[in-house]
Every structure is written in C-alpha cells, then in structure tokens.
Write an enzyme that holds these catalytic residues in place. Structure first.
Site, short mmCIF file in Angstrom:
data_model
loop_
_atom_site.label_atom_id
_atom_site.label_comp_id
_atom_site.label_asym_id
_atom_site.label_seq_id
_atom_site.Cartn_x
_atom_site.Cartn_y
_atom_site.Cartn_z
N ASP A 1 0.82 -1.22 0.00
CA ASP A 1 0.00 0.00 0.00
C ASP A 1 0.85 1.26 0.00
OD1 ASP A 1 0.95 -0.39 2.59
OD2 ASP A 1 -1.00 -0.88 3.43
N ASP B 1 -7.74 -2.88 14.14
CA ASP B 1 -9.12 -3.14 13.71
C ASP B 1 -9.22 -4.36 12.79
OD1 ASP B 1 -7.99 -2.23 11.36
OD2 ASP B 1 -9.32 -0.51 11.10
N HIS C 1 -7.40 -4.92 10.05
CA HIS C 1 -7.10 -4.72 8.62
C HIS C 1 -5.79 -5.40 8.21
CE1 HIS C 1 -4.92 -0.63 9.52
NE2 HIS C 1 -4.02 -1.60 9.43
N GLU D 1 -9.72 -1.97 5.28
CA GLU D 1 -10.38 -1.72 6.55
C GLU D 1 -11.63 -2.60 6.68
OE1 GLU D 1 -8.68 -0.19 8.54
OE2 GLU D 1 -8.18 1.89 8.06
P1 PGA Z 1 1.97 -1.46 12.55
O1 PGA Z 1 0.74 -1.49 11.55
O2 PGA Z 1 2.93 -2.44 12.02
O3 PGA Z 1 2.50 -0.07 12.49
O4 PGA Z 1 1.43 -1.84 13.89
C1 PGA Z 1 0.29 -2.71 11.06
C2 PGA Z 1 -0.84 -2.48 10.10
O5 PGA Z 1 -1.55 -1.47 10.24
O6 PGA Z 1 -1.04 -3.31 9.22
#
Ligand code: PGA
Length: 262
Positions: A67, A136, A138, A143
């Site tokens: 992404d 959450d 994702h 999302e």
């Molecule tokens: P993080 O994010 O590695 O910064 O905890 C993970 C994600 O949002 O997929």
C-alpha cells in the site's frame, strides 16, 4: 493456518527472516510482497544484516508493496516508498527497478490500481507475502467491511487507523492522509505463501478475531483462514487472547525440525 507464538518480536523477526532466506535460496527470482509500519522493522534489520553477511541474495528478486498513502509528495519521509528505501531497499542488493509500490499520486487512480494488479500477475504472482495487522483487523489498508475478494484500489482509512498511524506524523492525526491505495484482500489471497507478524497487546483482539473468529469482512484478516499456506508469527502479548493457545504450542513443539522454516 499455522499459529506460532514466540517470546519476542526479535525472535519472530529471525524466524521470518529464515523463511525469506529459504524462499530466495530455492527461488532466487522470487516475488516478495512487502509491508510497512512498525511490525516489519526488526525483520528488515535482520534481512539487511543477513545480506551484508552474504547469507541472503536479493539481486534477482522482485517486490510489490501492499500500500501507499494518497497525496503525499514524492520523497515525503512518511511515504511508504521512503520507508522501504530507508529501511530495506537502500541497504540490500536489490535492483530498485524491480521494487514496486502503488503510486499515491496517480492521475487515474482506477487505471493505476488495475495496472498494479496486472504487474503482479505478469511477474508470476507473489511467492511470499508479508503482512502486519491493524488493531481493527485490517491487512494492507483493507479496513473492516472491505470486500473479501477486493483487488488493488483506493480506500478511506478508519479513524482508528488514522489515530494509530499519527505517531509517524508527529502525533498529529490531521497530518495523516485519509486515503491510501492498497492491494485488495483478493490480491493478497493470491499469494502462494503468507507470513503475518503481530506484536503487542494492542493487536491481541484483532489476532483472536482473525484466527479464531468467524470469517467476516468486519475482520479483513479473517479471510486468511481460507488460505492454504499462512503462518502467523506473534509475541506473547499479541497471543494473550487466543483460546486455543495451548494447542498452538503443542502443534509447534511437535513439528519436525525440517518443517520449521518451510
Ligand atoms: P503497525 O501497523 O505495524 O505499524 O502496527 C500494522 C498495520 O496497520 O497493518
């Protein structure tokens, strides 16, 4: 789904790095799906160390990142391109021309997203996809309520994701872009092998829902239950809500040694 619980993020990173090494030893031209955020940082440091020691060779590998934020200027230190260059690509022997990221400033976003999926297909598909997980549930920036068959497209981030990621933007949620281009859940599911890393107690609820809950668009990572070859490697705090915790340890302790990095 293989659930592996280790003592620390550092141990998880070493384990994941061995999976990368094995993949590249067996298939030097492997197509690697990569991720950003805090989660992969220790793994990337380990891959850099291994590359410096000549233990792993990225010279023929191709990469696709999950992404990219929409609207950040090129070279912005918060862009995921900057993150990948700084934490991995500039430090390993990869040909940068073969490192792909979605472009957050494409004129025609839909066309760009379709092209991104097409490029992955043309490269032969992703051999090994790395994932983190959002609090959450994702994966990528898919999302909750994302279609479980979605392809690369633009998504609006949830307020929770914006607030979780504000730490990278000096703590100011208003500076976090509200949109991102992300590989879809369907695009991710096409990868031949997936490694998801999760660290810390704030991931425990999402991990429990993803592994032990029903498959639901409300928890995008739960789609991984339908994939044939997924390893979820986590630390103890991330595993703290798992109901079948003892079973996962029991399975892992009984794995033949040769299978452990497979
Ligand atoms: P993080 O994010 O590695 O910064 O905890 C993970 C994600 O949002 O997929």
């Amino acid at each position: 789904m293989e659930v592996i619980i280790v003592k620390s993020a550092a141990e998880a990173a070493r384990k994941a790095a061995r999976i990368y090494k094995r993949m590249l030893d067996e298939k030097p031209t492997a197509v690697l799906g990569l991720a950003t955020g805090s989660t992969p940082l220790k793994l990337y440091s380990e891959l850099v160390r291994m590359c410096e020691n000549g233990e792993i060779d990225f010279s023929k590998a191709t990469t696709f990142n999950l992404d990219e934020y929409v609207g950040l200027p090129e070279g912005d230190p918060n862009s995921y391109r900057y993150f990948m260059d700084a934490n991995l690509f500039d430090k390993i022997n990869i040909d940068k021309k073969r490192t792909h990221m979605p472009c957050g400033n494409a004129d025609d976003v839909n066309e760009h997203c379709a092209e991104y999926d097409a490029k992955i297909r043309l490269a032969g598909g992703i051999d090994l996809q790395l994932l983190g997980i959002g609090a959450d549930g994702h994966i990528g920036f898919n999302e909750p309520t994302s279609s479980l068959t979605s392809r690369t497209r633009i998504k609006t981030l949830t307020k929770q994701t914006i607030s979780d990621n504000a730490r990278f933007f000096g703590g100011d949620p208003d500076k976090v872009p509200t949109h991102a281009i992300t590989m879809g859940i369907g695009s991710i599911m096409d990868a031949r092998m997936i490694v998801l890393l999760a660290f810390g107690e704030n991931k425990a609820e999402a991990i429990k829902a993803a592994i032990e809950g029903p498959i639901s668009a409300m928890v995008p990572a739960s789609a991984l239950q339908m994939h044939k070859n997924v390893k979820v490697i986590m630390d103890e705090p991330a595993a703290s809500q798992l109901r079948l915790r003892e079973y996962y340890d029991w399975v892992y302790e009984r794995k033949p040694e040769w299978q452990k990095d497979a």
